[in-house]
Design a protein around this motif. Sequence first.
Motif, PDB file in Angstrom:
ATOM      1  N   SER A   1      61.443  35.781  64.344  1.00  0.00           N
ATOM      2  CA  SER A   1      62.778  36.148  65.022  1.00  0.00           C
ATOM      3  C   SER A   1      62.595  36.746  66.413  1.00  0.00           C
ATOM      4  O   SER A   1      63.238  36.434  67.381  1.00  0.00           O
ATOM      5  N   THR A   2      61.439  37.566  66.427  1.00  0.00           N
ATOM      6  CA  THR A   2      60.766  37.925  67.674  1.00  0.00           C
ATOM      7  C   THR A   2      59.935  36.901  68.612  1.00  0.00           C
ATOM      8  O   THR A   2      59.627  37.535  69.515  1.00  0.00           O
ATOM      9  N   LYS A   3      59.494  36.023  68.090  1.00  0.00           N
ATOM     10  CA  LYS A   3      58.871  34.786  68.681  1.00  0.00           C
ATOM     11  C   LYS A   3      57.638  35.485  69.235  1.00  0.00           C
ATOM     12  O   LYS A   3      57.111  35.137  70.177  1.00  0.00           O
ATOM     13  N   THR A   4      56.987  36.230  68.382  1.00  0.00           N
ATOM     14  CA  THR A   4      55.600  36.876  68.587  1.00  0.00           C
ATOM     15  C   THR A   4      54.514  36.262  68.034  1.00  0.00           C
ATOM     16  O   THR A   4      53.367  36.984  67.977  1.00  0.00           O
ATOM     17  N   LEU A   5      54.608  35.143  67.642  1.00  0.00           N
ATOM     18  CA  LEU A   5      53.401  34.657  66.684  1.00  0.00           C
ATOM     19  C   LEU A   5      52.585  33.906  67.858  1.00  0.00           C
ATOM     20  O   LEU A   5      52.946  32.786  68.571  1.00  0.00           O
ATOM     21  N   MET A   6      51.307  34.082  68.084  1.00  0.00           N
ATOM     22  CA  MET A   6      50.355  33.312  68.848  1.00  0.00           C
ATOM     23  C   MET A   6      49.896  32.058  68.262  1.00  0.00           C
ATOM     24  O   MET A   6      48.907  32.364  67.334  1.00  0.00           O
ATOM     25  N   ASN A   7      50.066  31.161  68.915  1.00  0.00           N
ATOM     26  CA  ASN A   7      49.640  29.681  68.484  1.00  0.00           C
ATOM     27  C   ASN A   7      48.234  29.513  68.301  1.00  0.00           C
ATOM     28  O   ASN A   7      47.786  28.460  67.404  1.00  0.00           O
ATOM     29  N   CYS A   8      47.479  30.335  69.222  1.00  0.00           N
ATOM     30  CA  CYS A   8      46.036  29.946  69.481  1.00  0.00           C
ATOM     31  C   CYS A   8      45.230  30.428  68.551  1.00  0.00           C
ATOM     32  O   CYS A   8      43.895  30.418  68.288  1.00  0.00           O
ATOM     33  N   SER A   9      45.970  31.430  67.347  1.00  0.00           N
ATOM     34  CA  SER A   9      45.028  32.234  66.371  1.00  0.00           C
ATOM     35  C   SER A   9      45.598  32.191  65.169  1.00  0.00           C
ATOM     36  O   SER A   9      46.945  31.827  64.938  1.00  0.00           O
ATOM     37  N   ASP A  10      44.748  32.232  64.171  1.00  0.00           N
ATOM     38  CA  ASP A  10      45.272  32.474  62.884  1.00  0.00           C
ATOM     39  C   ASP A  10      46.003  33.839  62.678  1.00  0.00           C
ATOM     40  O   ASP A  10      45.695  34.725  63.173  1.00  0.00           O
ATOM     41  N   SER A  11      46.214  34.223  61.232  1.00  0.00           N
ATOM     42  CA  SER A  11      46.672  35.468  60.744  1.00  0.00           C
ATOM     43  C   SER A  11      45.382  36.420  60.561  1.00  0.00           C
ATOM     44  O   SER A  11      44.287  36.035  59.766  1.00  0.00           O
ATOM     45  N   PHE A  12      45.218  37.703  60.952  1.00  0.00           N
ATOM     46  CA  PHE A  12      44.118  38.488  60.448  1.00  0.00           C
ATOM     47  C   PHE A  12      44.338  38.792  58.864  1.00  0.00           C
ATOM     48  O   PHE A  12      45.561  39.269  58.533  1.00  0.00           O
ATOM     49  N   SER A  13      43.292  38.806  58.273  1.00  0.00           N
ATOM     50  CA  SER A  13      43.370  39.058  56.838  1.00  0.00           C
ATOM     51  C   SER A  13      41.950  39.801  56.546  1.00  0.00           C
ATOM     52  O   SER A  13      40.945  39.622  57.218  1.00  0.00           O
ATOM     53  N   ALA A  14      41.984  39.950  55.098  1.00  0.00           N
ATOM     54  CA  ALA A  14      40.750  40.442  54.478  1.00  0.00           C
ATOM     55  C   ALA A  14      39.716  39.270  54.394  1.00  0.00           C
ATOM     56  O   ALA A  14      38.468  39.522  54.565  1.00  0.00           O
ATOM     57  N   GLN A  15      40.250  37.900  54.335  1.00  0.00           N
ATOM     58  CA  GLN A  15      39.444  36.828  54.369  1.00  0.00           C
ATOM     59  C   GLN A  15      39.047  36.433  55.862  1.00  0.00           C
ATOM     60  O   GLN A  15      38.161  35.340  55.862  1.00  0.00           O
ATOM     61  N   ASN A  16      39.904  36.691  56.891  1.00  0.00           N
ATOM     62  CA  ASN A  16      39.760  36.050  58.304  1.00  0.00           C
ATOM     63  C   ASN A  16      39.885  37.250  59.215  1.00  0.00           C
ATOM     64  O   ASN A  16      40.959  37.714  59.562  1.00  0.00           O
ATOM     65  N   ARG A  17      38.760  37.902  59.498  1.00  0.00           N
ATOM     66  CA  ARG A  17      38.713  38.970  60.546  1.00  0.00           C
ATOM     67  C   ARG A  17      38.840  38.504  61.960  1.00  0.00           C
ATOM     68  O   ARG A  17      38.958  39.295  62.760  1.00  0.00           O
ATOM     69  N   LYS A  18      38.839  37.249  62.242  1.00  0.00           N
ATOM     70  CA  LYS A  18      38.855  36.785  63.342  1.00  0.00           C
ATOM     71  C   LYS A  18      40.377  36.353  63.977  1.00  0.00           C
ATOM     72  O   LYS A  18      40.660  36.121  65.172  1.00  0.00           O
TER      73      LYS A  18
END
Length: 367
Positions: A85-102
């Motif tokens: 809804s806020t259109k703030t997802l960056m398409n160049c990156s994945d989501s931060f998580s415990a398994q993916n710190r990048k």
Amino acid sequence: IERGEQAEQEWQKLFDKYQQAYPELAREFLAIQQDRLPENWDLNLPEFEADEKGMATRASGGKVLNAIAPAIPWLIGGSADLAPSTKTLMNCSDSFSAQNRKGRNLHFGIREHAMGAIVNGLVLSKLKAFGATFFVFSDYMKPAIRLAALMKIPAIYVFTHDSIGVGEDGPTHQPVEHLAALRATPNVEVFRPADANEVVWGWHLALTQKDRPTALVLTRQNLPTIDRSKYATAKEALKGGYILADAENEPQVILIATGSEVHLCLQAYEQLTSEGVQVRVVSMPSTTLFERQSEEYREKVLPSSIKKRIVVEAGSSWGWERYAGLEGRIIALDSFGKSAPQKQLMEYFGFTTENITKQVKEMLAAE
């Protein structure tokens, strides 16, 4: 002191070795610590063509964010479960998580205060960070926003669904007093852009701030993309307020507006100009920024000799007396909204070209 000096020397030796082994990463680290953006980070800023249909400023905001994100690897942020809804997802990156710190997309959950506090912490760590939610929920973030202002840190808050333009969700989700409240908070830059190209410079402003947080206040509904070959360049928005359209001779009346109400003033300008009325339109995306301009510039935009002024903003009238003056008028919203389609609400509360032109003619007739 001696122990601290020794620890610093040891750290510096370690960093020197790191710099030799990983020169590019070391340069990036130093840029982050020195609050420098990458060279040519703004080379690919979009320029939106004139379009009567246009797009919501939340949508253009998403396009600008995704043009910038690949160029600033340490730009990180997310929303309170409202990324689509806020259109703030960056398409160049994945989501931060415990398994993916990048990952650079953060999912804060429905907890706006915590989101604001986390964004502040990231910025204190020298990263460029933002948090996004609906504008009405900025109330939950206020303590974090106030602390960012107090600490003089350049946190970025993206607030969408900025007015009664939210429509059928009704008064619980329609901001009214929120613009006034943030503007009243010392050291907070509040930026409500009129179209997609003002959004570009809003993001530019937010990312180059050094000593204050920025609130980007964006619409849910589509706004026309202003024809910049006909009207002033959008980069003038970096002055907070600027002459968007001007009279051929000395203005008889000045129309001042922000965000979604600017195009209504432009329509009124065209109609009144065709009838021989001398009108100036001032787009004022940021009163806080405008107030930091020179007295000479502010007088040029809003000459004190021109008393007939109308301010138009779909929010509280509080604070606009400064610009309307004793002889001016304010078309604003000093009640809660209602649940109805966006177009009906704008008409009901008087945010129409017809109402603006009517009030201009009433003012002139009273001379």
